[in-house]
Motif scaffolding. Sequence first.
Motif, PDB file in Angstrom:
ATOM      1  N   MET A  49      -0.626 -10.064 -14.798  1.00 18.22           N
ATOM      2  CA  MET A  49      -1.608  -9.598 -14.476  1.00 18.22           C
ATOM      3  C   MET A  49      -1.276  -8.193 -13.945  1.00 18.22           C
ATOM      4  O   MET A  49      -2.341  -7.209 -13.332  1.00 18.22           O
ATOM      5  N   ARG A  50       0.134  -7.711 -13.488  1.00 18.51           N
ATOM      6  CA  ARG A  50       0.502  -5.793 -12.433  1.00 18.51           C
ATOM      7  C   ARG A  50       0.194  -5.614 -14.331  1.00 18.51           C
ATOM      8  O   ARG A  50      -0.421  -4.256 -14.163  1.00 18.51           O
ATOM      9  N   PHE A  51       0.713  -5.892 -15.225  1.00 21.01           N
ATOM     10  CA  PHE A  51       0.468  -5.108 -16.301  1.00 21.01           C
ATOM     11  C   PHE A  51      -1.241  -4.955 -16.669  1.00 21.01           C
ATOM     12  O   PHE A  51      -1.769  -3.852 -16.865  1.00 21.01           O
ATOM     13  N   THR A  52      -2.204  -5.527 -16.527  1.00 20.32           N
ATOM     14  CA  THR A  52      -3.152  -5.909 -16.694  1.00 20.32           C
ATOM     15  C   THR A  52      -4.118  -4.722 -15.315  1.00 20.32           C
ATOM     16  O   THR A  52      -4.864  -3.895 -15.998  1.00 20.32           O
ATOM     17  N   ILE A  53      -3.453  -5.120 -14.276  1.00 17.00           N
ATOM     18  CA  ILE A  53      -4.303  -4.235 -13.638  1.00 17.00           C
ATOM     19  C   ILE A  53      -3.889  -2.499 -13.365  1.00 17.00           C
ATOM     20  O   ILE A  53      -4.975  -2.178 -13.285  1.00 17.00           O
ATOM     21  N   SER A  54      -2.755  -2.443 -14.196  1.00  9.25           N
ATOM     22  CA  SER A  54      -2.461  -0.765 -14.284  1.00  9.25           C
ATOM     23  C   SER A  54      -3.107  -0.343 -15.730  1.00  9.25           C
ATOM     24  O   SER A  54      -3.906   0.597 -15.847  1.00  9.25           O
ATOM     25  N   LEU A  55      -3.407  -1.455 -16.535  1.00 13.12           N
ATOM     26  CA  LEU A  55      -3.720  -1.393 -17.863  1.00 13.12           C
ATOM     27  C   LEU A  55      -5.773  -0.860 -17.158  1.00 13.12           C
ATOM     28  O   LEU A  55      -6.768   0.351 -17.857  1.00 13.12           O
ATOM     29  N   ILE A  56      -6.562  -1.356 -16.362  1.00 20.01           N
ATOM     30  CA  ILE A  56      -7.064  -1.485 -15.604  1.00 20.01           C
ATOM     31  C   ILE A  56      -7.546   0.044 -15.082  1.00 20.01           C
ATOM     32  O   ILE A  56      -8.654   0.371 -15.204  1.00 20.01           O
ATOM     33  N   ALA A  57      -7.265   0.279 -14.170  1.00 22.23           N
ATOM     34  CA  ALA A  57      -6.488   1.517 -13.369  1.00 22.23           C
ATOM     35  C   ALA A  57      -6.346   2.564 -14.063  1.00 22.23           C
ATOM     36  O   ALA A  57      -6.748   3.590 -13.767  1.00 22.23           O
ATOM     37  N   GLY A  58      -5.700   2.705 -15.709  1.00 23.78           N
ATOM     38  CA  GLY A  58      -5.909   3.685 -16.207  1.00 23.78           C
ATOM     39  C   GLY A  58      -7.353   4.014 -17.694  1.00 23.78           C
ATOM     40  O   GLY A  58      -7.540   5.070 -18.385  1.00 23.78           O
ATOM     41  N   ILE A  59      -8.147   3.459 -17.416  1.00 24.88           N
ATOM     42  CA  ILE A  59      -9.538   3.416 -17.909  1.00 24.88           C
ATOM     43  C   ILE A  59     -10.378   4.533 -17.320  1.00 24.88           C
ATOM     44  O   ILE A  59     -10.501   4.825 -16.825  1.00 24.88           O
ATOM     45  N   PRO A  60     -10.454   5.398 -17.863  1.00 24.59           N
ATOM     46  CA  PRO A  60     -11.810   7.089 -17.465  1.00 24.59           C
ATOM     47  C   PRO A  60     -12.691   5.953 -17.061  1.00 24.59           C
ATOM     48  O   PRO A  60     -13.133   5.139 -17.820  1.00 24.59           O
ATOM     49  N   SER A  61     -13.329   6.627 -15.969  1.00 21.52           N
ATOM     50  CA  SER A  61     -14.735   6.042 -15.151  1.00 21.52           C
ATOM     51  C   SER A  61     -15.936   6.358 -15.630  1.00 21.52           C
ATOM     52  O   SER A  61     -16.656   4.604 -16.116  1.00 21.52           O
ATOM     53  N   ILE A  62     -16.196   6.692 -16.920  1.00 24.72           N
ATOM     54  CA  ILE A  62     -17.184   6.770 -18.119  1.00 24.72           C
ATOM     55  C   ILE A  62     -17.032   6.253 -18.810  1.00 24.72           C
ATOM     56  O   ILE A  62     -18.035   5.199 -19.582  1.00 24.72           O
ATOM     57  N   ILE A  63     -15.612   5.433 -19.666  1.00 23.20           N
ATOM     58  CA  ILE A  63     -15.957   4.046 -20.186  1.00 23.20           C
ATOM     59  C   ILE A  63     -15.915   3.197 -19.422  1.00 23.20           C
ATOM     60  O   ILE A  63     -16.855   2.070 -19.950  1.00 23.20           O
ATOM     61  N   LEU A  64     -16.006   3.044 -18.192  1.00 22.65           N
ATOM     62  CA  LEU A  64     -16.133   1.259 -17.586  1.00 22.65           C
ATOM     63  C   LEU A  64     -17.993   2.035 -16.958  1.00 22.65           C
ATOM     64  O   LEU A  64     -18.413   0.324 -17.355  1.00 22.65           O
ATOM     65  N   GLY A  65     -18.152   3.017 -16.999  1.00 20.54           N
ATOM     66  CA  GLY A  65     -20.249   3.103 -17.537  1.00 20.54           C
ATOM     67  C   GLY A  65     -20.426   2.613 -18.572  1.00 20.54           C
ATOM     68  O   GLY A  65     -20.977   1.907 -18.577  1.00 20.54           O
ATOM     69  N   LEU A  66     -19.952   2.917 -19.389  1.00 21.17           N
ATOM     70  CA  LEU A  66     -20.548   2.660 -20.953  1.00 21.17           C
ATOM     71  C   LEU A  66     -19.753   1.259 -21.553  1.00 21.17           C
ATOM     72  O   LEU A  66     -20.749   0.498 -21.646  1.00 21.17           O
ATOM     73  N   PHE A  67     -19.196   0.662 -20.643  1.00 19.74           N
ATOM     74  CA  PHE A  67     -18.508  -1.070 -20.567  1.00 19.74           C
ATOM     75  C   PHE A  67     -19.806  -2.305 -19.893  1.00 19.74           C
ATOM     76  O   PHE A  67     -19.912  -2.596 -20.441  1.00 19.74           O
ATOM     77  N   GLY A  68     -20.030  -1.346 -19.067  1.00 25.74           N
ATOM     78  CA  GLY A  68     -21.354  -2.198 -17.815  1.00 25.74           C
ATOM     79  C   GLY A  68     -22.289  -2.212 -18.605  1.00 25.74           C
ATOM     80  O   GLY A  68     -22.869  -2.971 -18.637  1.00 25.74           O
ATOM     81  N   TYR A  69     -22.905  -0.900 -19.552  1.00 26.69           N
ATOM     82  CA  TYR A  69     -24.188  -1.297 -19.980  1.00 26.69           C
ATOM     83  C   TYR A  69     -23.489  -2.213 -20.989  1.00 26.69           C
ATOM     84  O   TYR A  69     -24.908  -2.909 -21.247  1.00 26.69           O
ATOM     85  N   SER A  70     -22.992  -1.790 -22.206  1.00 29.97           N
ATOM     86  CA  SER A  70     -23.165  -2.281 -23.195  1.00 29.97           C
ATOM     87  C   SER A  70     -22.783  -4.137 -22.736  1.00 29.97           C
ATOM     88  O   SER A  70     -23.544  -4.948 -23.446  1.00 29.97           O
ATOM     89  N   PHE A  71     -22.176  -4.648 -21.861  1.00 33.13           N
ATOM     90  CA  PHE A  71     -21.323  -5.577 -21.495  1.00 33.13           C
ATOM     91  C   PHE A  71     -21.982  -6.316 -20.597  1.00 33.13           C
ATOM     92  O   PHE A  71     -23.462  -7.182 -20.501  1.00 33.13           O
ATOM     93  N   LEU A  72     -23.172  -5.976 -20.153  1.00 35.37           N
ATOM     94  CA  LEU A  72     -24.126  -6.479 -18.306  1.00 35.37           C
ATOM     95  C   LEU A  72     -25.050  -5.729 -18.862  1.00 35.37           C
ATOM     96  O   LEU A  72     -25.961  -7.077 -18.427  1.00 35.37           O
ATOM     97  N   VAL A  73     -25.732  -4.548 -19.505  1.00 33.61           N
ATOM     98  CA  VAL A  73     -26.978  -4.761 -19.408  1.00 33.61           C
ATOM     99  C   VAL A  73     -27.211  -5.440 -20.597  1.00 33.61           C
ATOM    100  O   VAL A  73     -28.503  -5.716 -21.199  1.00 33.61           O
ATOM    101  N   VAL A  74     -26.458  -4.769 -22.298  1.00 36.17           N
ATOM    102  CA  VAL A  74     -26.839  -5.694 -23.169  1.00 36.17           C
ATOM    103  C   VAL A  74     -26.907  -6.544 -23.627  1.00 36.17           C
ATOM    104  O   VAL A  74     -27.533  -7.700 -23.844  1.00 36.17           O
ATOM    105  N   SER A  75     -25.553  -7.320 -23.589  1.00 39.39           N
ATOM    106  CA  SER A  75     -25.383  -8.172 -23.854  1.00 39.39           C
ATOM    107  C   SER A  75     -25.548  -9.049 -22.601  1.00 39.39           C
ATOM    108  O   SER A  75     -26.317 -10.421 -23.166  1.00 39.39           O
TER     109      SER A  75
END
Length: 224
Positions: A49-75
């Motif tokens: 769980m701590r490793f997963t949290i660290s991975l999320i913390a290292g994701i650039p914010s623009i990538i999170l925006g693209l993920f949100g668009y791909s997953f929430l908006v498109v899918s």
Amino acid sequence: MGSEGGIFPAIIGSVYLGILAVIFASSLALATSLYIVFYGKNEMIKSFMRFTISLIAGIPSIILGLFGYSFLVVSLRFNISLFTGGIVLGVMIFPFIEVRFEKAFLEVSRELWEASCAMGVNKVYTILKLIIPVCFKNIMSIVSLAGSFAMGAAAPILFSGGVFYAPVSDSIFSPVMALPLHLYILIGEGISLENAYGTAVVLVLILLVLNTCAILLGLWKGKK
């Protein structure tokens, strides 16, 4: 076109986005940190769980925006809206909140938890009536900082929730304006540098007021 008309919709949109992000991220972070500190017994699961949290913390914010668009908006076929933008911002600030929640709970005297359990007090009651009140000041500071962080981010909502212009709406599934995105457009498109400075001042003042209120509330609760 950004040169007149005021920024009231952007102010309201930023506040709504910050509130939704904090609610989503704090709920998830509180459950995660309580499990790791007080309930989790399997060290392998806790480490994962701590490793997963660290991975999320290292994701650039623009990538999170693209993920949100791909997953929430498109899918999932949600619209570009306050809901999707708030969820993406919540994912962005989740590691920030969780790590600090966990640290706050670990700083509570272990004897307090052990004494309560030894007397047969329910774990949930102990957490709600003993642990969280002791950490309330720190929790308020953490949530306030995280909310300010979310309200000041433009990249995560660029593709998921923010638009160039939208009126104030009472629907969570409508697109919204946001101060950081409005500021980015004003400067990036060369519309009005003067209005960009005005938008920046308003954003800083809002964040200052929110942090001041959180600090005062924490001090009042601590004295009480």
